[in-house]
Design a protein around this motif. Structure first.
Motif, PDB file in Angstrom:
ATOM      1  N   SER A 238       0.828  -1.213   0.000  1.00  0.00           N
ATOM      2  CA  SER A 238       0.000   0.000   0.000  1.00  0.00           C
ATOM      3  C   SER A 238       0.856   1.254   0.000  1.00  0.00           C
ATOM      4  O   SER A 238       0.591   2.205  -0.742  1.00  0.00           O
ATOM      5  CB  SER A 238      -0.926   0.000   1.226  1.00  0.00           C
ATOM      6  N   LEU A 239       1.904   1.280   0.833  1.00  0.00           N
ATOM      7  CA  LEU A 239       2.792   2.434   0.893  1.00  0.00           C
ATOM      8  C   LEU A 239       3.528   2.643  -0.428  1.00  0.00           C
ATOM      9  O   LEU A 239       3.777   3.780  -0.847  1.00  0.00           O
ATOM     10  CB  LEU A 239       3.793   2.271   2.039  1.00  0.00           C
ATOM     11  N   SER A 240       3.853   1.535  -1.099  1.00  0.00           N
ATOM     12  CA  SER A 240       4.523   1.640  -2.401  1.00  0.00           C
ATOM     13  C   SER A 240       3.627   2.331  -3.414  1.00  0.00           C
ATOM     14  O   SER A 240       4.069   3.180  -4.187  1.00  0.00           O
ATOM     15  CB  SER A 240       4.905   0.249  -2.909  1.00  0.00           C
ATOM     16  N   SER A 241       2.330   1.970  -3.409  1.00  0.00           N
ATOM     17  CA  SER A 241       1.401   2.577  -4.374  1.00  0.00           C
ATOM     18  C   SER A 241       1.151   4.046  -4.075  1.00  0.00           C
ATOM     19  O   SER A 241       0.901   4.840  -4.986  1.00  0.00           O
ATOM     20  CB  SER A 241       0.072   1.809  -4.378  1.00  0.00           C
ATOM     21  N   ALA A 270      -1.337   9.859  -9.603  1.00  0.00           N
ATOM     22  CA  ALA A 270      -0.507   8.668  -9.371  1.00  0.00           C
ATOM     23  C   ALA A 270      -0.474   8.272  -7.905  1.00  0.00           C
ATOM     24  O   ALA A 270      -0.188   7.116  -7.568  1.00  0.00           O
ATOM     25  CB  ALA A 270       0.914   8.930  -9.871  1.00  0.00           C
ATOM     26  N   ALA A 271      -0.758   9.223  -7.014  1.00  0.00           N
ATOM     27  CA  ALA A 271      -0.704   8.974  -5.568  1.00  0.00           C
ATOM     28  C   ALA A 271      -2.023   8.454  -4.998  1.00  0.00           C
ATOM     29  O   ALA A 271      -2.143   8.280  -3.784  1.00  0.00           O
ATOM     30  CB  ALA A 271      -0.303  10.258  -4.838  1.00  0.00           C
ATOM     31  N   MET A 272      -3.000   8.204  -5.853  1.00  0.00           N
ATOM     32  CA  MET A 272      -4.276   7.665  -5.383  1.00  0.00           C
ATOM     33  C   MET A 272      -4.112   6.209  -4.938  1.00  0.00           C
ATOM     34  O   MET A 272      -3.190   5.526  -5.378  1.00  0.00           O
ATOM     35  CB  MET A 272      -5.333   7.760  -6.497  1.00  0.00           C
ATOM     36  N   ILE A 301      -7.507   3.964   3.118  1.00  0.00           N
ATOM     37  CA  ILE A 301      -7.454   4.596   4.440  1.00  0.00           C
ATOM     38  C   ILE A 301      -6.193   5.453   4.575  1.00  0.00           C
ATOM     39  O   ILE A 301      -6.246   6.602   5.030  1.00  0.00           O
ATOM     40  CB  ILE A 301      -7.512   3.529   5.555  1.00  0.00           C
ATOM     41  N   LEU A 302      -5.049   4.899   4.152  1.00  0.00           N
ATOM     42  CA  LEU A 302      -3.781   5.635   4.254  1.00  0.00           C
ATOM     43  C   LEU A 302      -3.722   6.822   3.287  1.00  0.00           C
ATOM     44  O   LEU A 302      -2.924   7.747   3.490  1.00  0.00           O
ATOM     45  CB  LEU A 302      -2.605   4.695   3.970  1.00  0.00           C
ATOM     46  N   SER A 303      -4.575   6.804   2.269  1.00  0.00           N
ATOM     47  CA  SER A 303      -4.541   7.888   1.288  1.00  0.00           C
ATOM     48  C   SER A 303      -4.975   9.231   1.888  1.00  0.00           C
ATOM     49  O   SER A 303      -4.676  10.277   1.329  1.00  0.00           O
ATOM     50  CB  SER A 303      -5.436   7.553   0.086  1.00  0.00           C
TER      51      SER A 303
END
Length: 314
Positions: A238-241, A270-272, A301-303
């Motif tokens: 998730s952090l990679s995306s 791109a950060a979605m 959630i992390l977004s």
């Protein structure tokens, strides 16, 4: 102080207030599912409506209402195409060291962020109506490359060969790409759609954001994390995306001459978080469906943090 200059708290608060309504809608969807007023059927129905009608209307409306010619977007098309091809190549390289369903899951998930369901509404909140045309163009770039290179990759692993005819048919049947094509024709032709027809399109376009947000909240409620053995892997993925992939884009865009607004919108898209589409493709292409569902939830959630971070620092 230097700290205050780097982390502009006024800008941070402004960004959070801009995106907060969307996450409140997601929370409403979660609560509705928890009290049994909504279920998985809501998610399926609302997503089908949004994908096949809502977002195509939004993209068509933005392209035909824009005073800017589609030809003026060639830089953003080239920038995103270069970035996506680069991401696929990197993911294919990393997949060499992975076995099982995750080998096929990695490229499609890390490359395909939620540019439509979350990206378009969030950027519209931050930058206003003027950003919708650009986000529509970016969405079309993602869809084109994901439904060619991405699906080609999955077809190859499934059949041992790439079916170009099938990929082409899927592209031509995609409502989002059809809306981009029709919107582009109207835009380049300089034609005006009668207001009688335009008003219903506008009404449908405006319905998308709340419906998709509530649908996403309902979907998040349906995912269980009890006895999860791959928690670290899910978090890292998730952090990679949310951070690594946008960093790759940021580095590649240093070589390109884009205006500052286009630059920011491209990186924020791109950060979605991870898109819902890979989940829909999981059963057909033997992907790790449970893993995909969980990284969609965690990355979404992390977004809240990642989108605020990128909006503030760009």
């Amino acid at each position: 102080s230097n700290f205050v200059r780097i982390f502009n708290f006024d800008k941070m608060l402004s960004t959070l207030l801009n995106i907060a309504p969307l996450f409140i809608l997601i929370l409403i969807g979660f609560v509705l599912a928890k009290i049994k007023l909504s279920d998985a059927n809501w998610t399926k129905t609302l997503n089908t409506y949004s994908l096949n009608l809502g977002f195509p209307c939004l993209i068509f409306y933005s392209l035909t209402q824009s005073n800017i010619s589609i030809l003026d977007y060639k830089d953003i098309i080239l920038a995103n195409s270069f970035f996506l091809i680069l991401c696929f190549l990197i993911c294919f390289g990393l997949a060499i060291f992975i076995n099982g369903p995750l080998k096929r899951t990695l490229p499609i998930c890390l490359t395909f962020s939620n540019i439509a369901f979350l990206g378009i509404p969030i950027l519209k909140q931050i930058y206003g109506e003027s950003s919708v045309a650009e986000t529509g163009i970016i969405s079309s770039c993602y869809l084109f490359w994901v439904f060619t290179i991405g699906i080609g990759h999955l077809e190859y692993h499934k059949l041992g060969t790439i079916n170009l005819k099938k990929i082409s048919i899927n592209l031509l049947k995609n409502p989002l790409l059809i809306s981009v094509l029709l919107g582009t024709i109207v835009n380049l032709g300089g034609w005006k759609i009668p207001n009688l027809l335009f008003q219903p399109i506008d009404m449908i376009a405006k319905s998308v954001t709340p419906l998709v947000s509530i649908s996403l909240g309902t979907f998040i409620y349906s995912i269980s994390f009890k006895n999860e053995k791959n928690s670290l892997q899910i978090i890292l993925f998730s952090l990679s995306s949310l951070f690594v992939i946008p960093c790759i884009l940021w580095l590649s865009m240093l070589l390109m001459d884009l205006d500052i607004k286009t630059y920011k919108i491209t990186i924020l898209e791109a950060a979605m978080p991870v898109a819902l589409t890979p989940f829909a493709l999981a059963e057909k292409y033997n992907l790790d469906q449970k893993f995909i569902a969980k990284i969609i939830v965690v990355s979404t959630i992390l977004s809240i943090i990642s989108i605020s971070f990128w909006a503030i620092t760009l």
